[in-house]
Design a protein around this motif. Structure first.
Motif, PDB file in Angstrom:
ATOM      1  N   TYR A 189       0.820  -1.212   0.000  1.00  0.00           N
ATOM      2  CA  TYR A 189       0.000   0.000   0.000  1.00  0.00           C
ATOM      3  C   TYR A 189       0.859   1.269   0.000  1.00  0.00           C
ATOM      4  N   ALA A 190       2.057   1.180   0.541  1.00  0.00           N
ATOM      5  CA  ALA A 190       2.972   2.327   0.464  1.00  0.00           C
ATOM      6  C   ALA A 190       3.321   2.609  -0.997  1.00  0.00           C
ATOM      7  N   TYR A 191       3.608   1.551  -1.748  1.00  0.00           N
ATOM      8  CA  TYR A 191       3.911   1.717  -3.171  1.00  0.00           C
ATOM      9  C   TYR A 191       2.671   2.159  -3.948  1.00  0.00           C
ATOM     10  N   PHE A 192       1.528   1.601  -3.585  1.00  0.00           N
ATOM     11  CA  PHE A 192       0.252   1.967  -4.199  1.00  0.00           C
ATOM     12  C   PHE A 192       0.041   3.488  -4.110  1.00  0.00           C
ATOM     13  N   ASP A 193       0.223   4.031  -2.920  1.00  0.00           N
ATOM     14  CA  ASP A 193       0.019   5.467  -2.725  1.00  0.00           C
ATOM     15  C   ASP A 193       1.067   6.300  -3.457  1.00  0.00           C
ATOM     16  N   GLU A 194       2.309   5.816  -3.446  1.00  0.00           N
ATOM     17  CA  GLU A 194       3.373   6.515  -4.186  1.00  0.00           C
ATOM     18  C   GLU A 194       3.056   6.537  -5.676  1.00  0.00           C
ATOM     19  N   LEU A 195       2.580   5.417  -6.195  1.00  0.00           N
ATOM     20  CA  LEU A 195       2.270   5.309  -7.615  1.00  0.00           C
ATOM     21  C   LEU A 195       1.071   6.177  -7.984  1.00  0.00           C
ATOM     22  N   ARG A 196       0.081   6.235  -7.129  1.00  0.00           N
ATOM     23  CA  ARG A 196      -1.065   7.119  -7.375  1.00  0.00           C
ATOM     24  C   ARG A 196      -0.609   8.568  -7.497  1.00  0.00           C
ATOM     25  N   SER A 197       0.297   8.951  -6.618  1.00  0.00           N
ATOM     26  CA  SER A 197       0.817  10.315  -6.652  1.00  0.00           C
ATOM     27  C   SER A 197       1.595  10.573  -7.944  1.00  0.00           C
ATOM     28  N   ASP A 198       2.411   9.583  -8.344  1.00  0.00           N
ATOM     29  CA  ASP A 198       3.199   9.733  -9.570  1.00  0.00           C
ATOM     30  C   ASP A 198       2.303   9.802 -10.808  1.00  0.00           C
ATOM     31  N   ILE A 199       1.245   9.011 -10.832  1.00  0.00           N
ATOM     32  CA  ILE A 199       0.314   9.037 -11.960  1.00  0.00           C
ATOM     33  C   ILE A 199      -0.380  10.399 -12.030  1.00  0.00           C
ATOM     34  N   PRO A 214       9.672  19.987 -12.485  1.00  0.00           N
ATOM     35  CA  PRO A 214      10.398  18.728 -12.741  1.00  0.00           C
ATOM     36  C   PRO A 214       9.454  17.523 -12.769  1.00  0.00           C
ATOM     37  N   TRP A 215       9.856  16.504 -13.506  1.00  0.00           N
ATOM     38  CA  TRP A 215       9.056  15.290 -13.599  1.00  0.00           C
ATOM     39  C   TRP A 215       9.097  14.472 -12.305  1.00  0.00           C
ATOM     40  N   GLY A 216      10.175  14.549 -11.581  1.00  0.00           N
ATOM     41  CA  GLY A 216      10.320  13.696 -10.401  1.00  0.00           C
ATOM     42  C   GLY A 216      10.348  12.228 -10.809  1.00  0.00           C
ATOM     43  N   ASN A 217       9.575  11.393 -10.132  1.00  0.00           N
ATOM     44  CA  ASN A 217       9.520   9.958 -10.459  1.00  0.00           C
ATOM     45  C   ASN A 217       8.365   9.606 -11.385  1.00  0.00           C
ATOM     46  N   ALA A 218       7.752  10.615 -12.006  1.00  0.00           N
ATOM     47  CA  ALA A 218       6.509  10.372 -12.728  1.00  0.00           C
ATOM     48  C   ALA A 218       6.693   9.955 -14.188  1.00  0.00           C
ATOM     49  N   LYS A 219       7.892  10.120 -14.746  1.00  0.00           N
ATOM     50  CA  LYS A 219       8.060   9.882 -16.187  1.00  0.00           C
ATOM     51  C   LYS A 219       7.668   8.469 -16.609  1.00  0.00           C
ATOM     52  N   ASP A 220       7.995   7.488 -15.797  1.00  0.00           N
ATOM     53  CA  ASP A 220       7.670   6.108 -16.148  1.00  0.00           C
ATOM     54  C   ASP A 220       6.508   5.574 -15.319  1.00  0.00           C
ATOM     55  N   ALA A 221       5.676   6.478 -14.801  1.00  0.00           N
ATOM     56  CA  ALA A 221       4.595   6.065 -13.903  1.00  0.00           C
ATOM     57  C   ALA A 221       3.585   5.151 -14.589  1.00  0.00           C
ATOM     58  N   VAL A 222       3.292   5.405 -15.856  1.00  0.00           N
ATOM     59  CA  VAL A 222       2.310   4.584 -16.571  1.00  0.00           C
ATOM     60  C   VAL A 222       2.823   3.151 -16.715  1.00  0.00           C
ATOM     61  N   GLU A 223       4.093   3.010 -17.092  1.00  0.00           N
ATOM     62  CA  GLU A 223       4.672   1.665 -17.228  1.00  0.00           C
ATOM     63  C   GLU A 223       4.697   0.942 -15.883  1.00  0.00           C
ATOM     64  N   ARG A 224       5.086   1.660 -14.834  1.00  0.00           N
ATOM     65  CA  ARG A 224       5.143   1.037 -13.507  1.00  0.00           C
ATOM     66  C   ARG A 224       3.750   0.656 -13.017  1.00  0.00           C
ATOM     67  N   ALA A 225       2.752   1.479 -13.352  1.00  0.00           N
ATOM     68  CA  ALA A 225       1.379   1.161 -12.960  1.00  0.00           C
ATOM     69  C   ALA A 225       0.911  -0.131 -13.622  1.00  0.00           C
ATOM     70  N   GLY A 226       1.308  -0.330 -14.881  1.00  0.00           N
ATOM     71  CA  GLY A 226       0.943  -1.565 -15.574  1.00  0.00           C
ATOM     72  C   GLY A 226       1.520  -2.792 -14.898  1.00  0.00           C
ATOM     73  N   LYS A 227       2.779  -2.708 -14.484  1.00  0.00           N
ATOM     74  CA  LYS A 227       3.417  -3.844 -13.814  1.00  0.00           C
ATOM     75  C   LYS A 227       2.800  -4.102 -12.450  1.00  0.00           C
ATOM     76  N   PHE A 228       2.417  -3.032 -11.759  1.00  0.00           N
ATOM     77  CA  PHE A 228       1.812  -3.173 -10.435  1.00  0.00           C
ATOM     78  C   PHE A 228       0.396  -3.736 -10.538  1.00  0.00           C
ATOM     79  N   LEU A 229      -0.373  -3.267 -11.493  1.00  0.00           N
ATOM     80  CA  LEU A 229      -1.765  -3.688 -11.617  1.00  0.00           C
ATOM     81  C   LEU A 229      -1.922  -5.052 -12.279  1.00  0.00           C
TER      82      LEU A 229
END
Length: 238
Positions: A189-199, A214-229
């Motif tokens: 859930y920690a990663y879930f919340d981090e990923l929601r923020s990045d998306i 700045p992009w921060g950690n968001a540039k690859d957020a869509v790809e990471r969301a796919g792997k998580f989901l």
């Protein structure tokens, strides 16, 4: 807890993913290792075994695993499996016995092809072994404090495998399940919340008002969301 042979692959996957977070979900890593092993076996040592040939004749392969077998270096081995499977299948779609006698033409084909739909020898082999890996991971959590530390050090556990692990623990732990859930869900859930923020930030970056930010950690957020989901399967293990 002393390490036993059936817990080694689980420990190795959790250690590897804790050490290098870009490796992602430890259960995806376990699955991909099992998959690589099964693909190697079916075109190697297992290919000519009568009991294996009987199963490949019956089940064949799903599109994912058929395409992966095509990339292996044993086209002849795959062709021999397909020759046997297709010869048997062609016979089985023919009308026979009573159906043929009473004129029920075409009744055999849909029944046999329906049995083939979604059937895969490799998938079944992986599922058999993977279910035991999930149980081994529950056992490790109950008996090995160092494994609990590895769980907390994970980058994430993908949601499909998180569900499977929870289901295995709920079956096996009974009254101990709530404590298990609280502990193993923490990194997820920690990663879930981090990923929601990045998306969310990824979406904002397409608004001209945030163009200079700045992009921060968001540039690859869509790809990471796919792997998580969805999980990150059918990939080489590094």
């Amino acid at each position: 807890m002393s390490e036993k042979i059936y817990t080694i692959p689980v420990n190795e996957a959790f250690e590897a993913c804790a050490e290098e977070h870009s490796r992602g979900c430890p259960f995806c890593r376990i699955y991909n290792k099992l998959e690589a092993n099964e693909l190697d076996l079916i075109l190697g040592a297992s290919m000519m075994e009568p009991d294996v040939r009987k199963q490949t004749n019956e089940k064949s392969f799903c599109p994912d695993h058929f395409n992966m077998l095509l990339t292996e270096k044993n086209r002849l081995g795959l062709a021999l499996i397909l020759e046997s499977h297709m010869n048997q299948l062609r016979e089985e779609v023919n009308d026979k016995g009573l159906a043929a006698l009473v004129g029920k033409t075409g009744s055999a084909a849909p029944k046999r092809l329906n049995r083939l739909d979604g059937s895969c020898y490799v998938c079944d082999r992986i599922e058999y072994s993977f279910s035991r890996m999930l149980s081994n991971a529950v056992l490790l959590w109950t008996e090995d404090d160092s494994f609990r530390d590895k769980v907390q050090a994970q980058p994430y556990i993908c949601l499909p495998h998180f569900r499977m692990w929870l289901e295995a623990a709920e079956r096996e732990l009974k009254r101990g399940y709530p404590d298990f859930y609280k502990a193993v869900s923490r990194p997820v859930y920690a990663y879930f919340d981090e990923l929601r923020s990045d998306i969310s930030w990824f979406c904002k970056k397409f608004d001209y008002r945030y163009d200079a930010e700045p992009w921060g950690n968001a540039k690859d957020a869509v790809e990471r969301a796919g792997k998580f989901l969805c999980g990150d399967l059918h990939k080489p293990v590094r």
